[in-house]
Motif scaffolding. Structure first.
Motif, short mmCIF file in Angstrom:
data_model
loop_
_atom_site.label_atom_id
_atom_site.label_comp_id
_atom_site.label_asym_id
_atom_site.label_seq_id
_atom_site.Cartn_x
_atom_site.Cartn_y
_atom_site.Cartn_z
N ALA A 55 0.83 -1.21 0.00
CA ALA A 55 0.00 0.00 0.00
C ALA A 55 0.86 1.25 0.00
O ALA A 55 0.59 2.21 -0.73
CB ALA A 55 -0.92 -0.01 1.22
N ALA A 56 1.92 1.26 0.80
CA ALA A 56 2.81 2.43 0.87
C ALA A 56 3.47 2.70 -0.46
O ALA A 56 3.73 3.86 -0.82
CB ALA A 56 3.86 2.21 1.96
N ASP A 57 3.75 1.65 -1.22
CA ASP A 57 4.38 1.81 -2.53
C ASP A 57 3.39 2.33 -3.57
O ASP A 57 3.76 3.13 -4.44
CB ASP A 57 4.96 0.47 -3.01
CG ASP A 57 6.16 0.02 -2.20
OD1 ASP A 57 6.77 0.87 -1.52
OD2 ASP A 57 6.47 -1.19 -2.23
N LYS A 58 2.13 1.89 -3.49
CA LYS A 58 1.17 2.19 -4.55
C LYS A 58 0.34 3.46 -4.30
O LYS A 58 0.04 4.19 -5.24
CB LYS A 58 0.23 0.99 -4.76
CG LYS A 58 0.94 -0.24 -5.33
CD LYS A 58 -0.01 -1.30 -5.83
CE LYS A 58 -0.87 -1.89 -4.77
NZ LYS A 58 -1.61 -3.08 -5.24
N PHE A 59 -0.03 3.70 -3.06
CA PHE A 59 -0.94 4.82 -2.79
C PHE A 59 -0.43 6.17 -3.28
O PHE A 59 -1.20 6.95 -3.85
CB PHE A 59 -1.27 4.88 -1.30
CG PHE A 59 -2.23 3.81 -0.82
CD1 PHE A 59 -2.86 2.95 -1.71
CD2 PHE A 59 -2.50 3.67 0.53
CE1 PHE A 59 -3.72 1.96 -1.27
CE2 PHE A 59 -3.37 2.69 0.99
CZ PHE A 59 -3.99 1.84 0.08
N PRO A 60 0.85 6.51 -3.08
CA PRO A 60 1.31 7.84 -3.53
C PRO A 60 1.19 8.03 -5.04
O PRO A 60 1.06 9.16 -5.52
CB PRO A 60 2.77 7.89 -3.08
CG PRO A 60 2.85 6.93 -1.94
CD PRO A 60 1.91 5.82 -2.31
N ALA A 61 1.26 6.93 -5.80
CA ALA A 61 1.19 7.03 -7.26
C ALA A 61 -0.23 6.94 -7.79
O ALA A 61 -0.46 7.09 -9.00
CB ALA A 61 2.04 5.91 -7.89
#
Length: 221
Positions: A55-61
């Motif tokens: 989630a931390a990897d995908k949410f910002p993008a």
């Protein structure tokens, strides 16, 4: 395969249930940001992730407004990023975890919405509070200053015939109906995934968590 077409077909099916609005959580575990955007652009308002780091990897993008659900098991050493990343944590299963979440939410000035995960089938390999320990966990969560108990969640056994899970779904609905009148905002009964959501909805689920039927099979590396 069209993610948008799959999502819209399931959403239309759920919208035809006249009993109450059903929240469709699109489960994006092991699916990429572009697929997530396609579902959101088709109308998905809620997404679910199982793992904090993914989630931390995908949410910002993502660059889309959406309600973010944590549906996977949460370890106490991950509560700080969890309360920063997620709007609703569906997998609270112990007083130990609830204590850590309450403290982490207080540290950032947040009241964290949560569901209590119940292991109604008593599966040893799955998380979830046992029924005999549920009252104590509910009382603790009710009293916590920085937790807002919104309902219950269950993961049913993955049986060849999903019909066998119907009694568990029914049991959870009865429990939800018993607890609901005494709690403002206790609105969510999260049950049902790709293989069993239709039965879960028939038995009273108002949140379903669907991944494969929307995004296709997951590929693990």
């Amino acid at each position: 395969m069209s993610v948008a077409r799959n999502f819209l077909a399931i959403k239309s099916e759920l919208d035809s249930v006249v009993r109450e609005r059903i929240t469709l959580v699109a489960v994006t575990k092991n699916h990429g940001v572009e697929q997530m955007r396609e579902a959101i652009d088709a109308g998905a308002t809620d997404i679910g992730e199982n793992r904090i780091q993914e989630a931390a990897d995908k949410f910002p993008a993502l660059d889309r407004p959406v309600t973010r659900h944590l549906i996977g098991h949460l370890q106490t050493n991950k509560v700080k990023p969890a309360v920063k990343l997620f709007d609703l944590i569906q997998s609270v299963d112990s007083i130990h975890l609830a204590t850590a979440l309450d403290k982490a939410a207080a540290a950032i000035g947040k009241v964290q919405d949560v569901l209590i995960q119940v292991n109604a089938a008593r599966e040893p390999q799955k998380s979830g509070v046992q029924l005999e320990n549920l009252d104590a966990l509910i009382k603790f969560t009710d009293a916590a200053d920085n937790l807002n108990l919104r309902g219950l969640m269950m993961i049913a056994p993955n049986l060849p015939d999903a019909e066998q899970c119907r009694p568990l779904f029914r049991q959870m609905r009865l429990l939800f109906d018993e607890l609901r009148p005494a709690r403002a905002g206790f609105d969510y009964l999260s049950m049902g995934m790709t293989h069993d959501y239709k039965i879960a909805v028939e038995e009273g689920a108002n949140v379903v968590r669907i991944g494969t039927a929307i995004f296709g099979e997951r590929f693990y590396t």
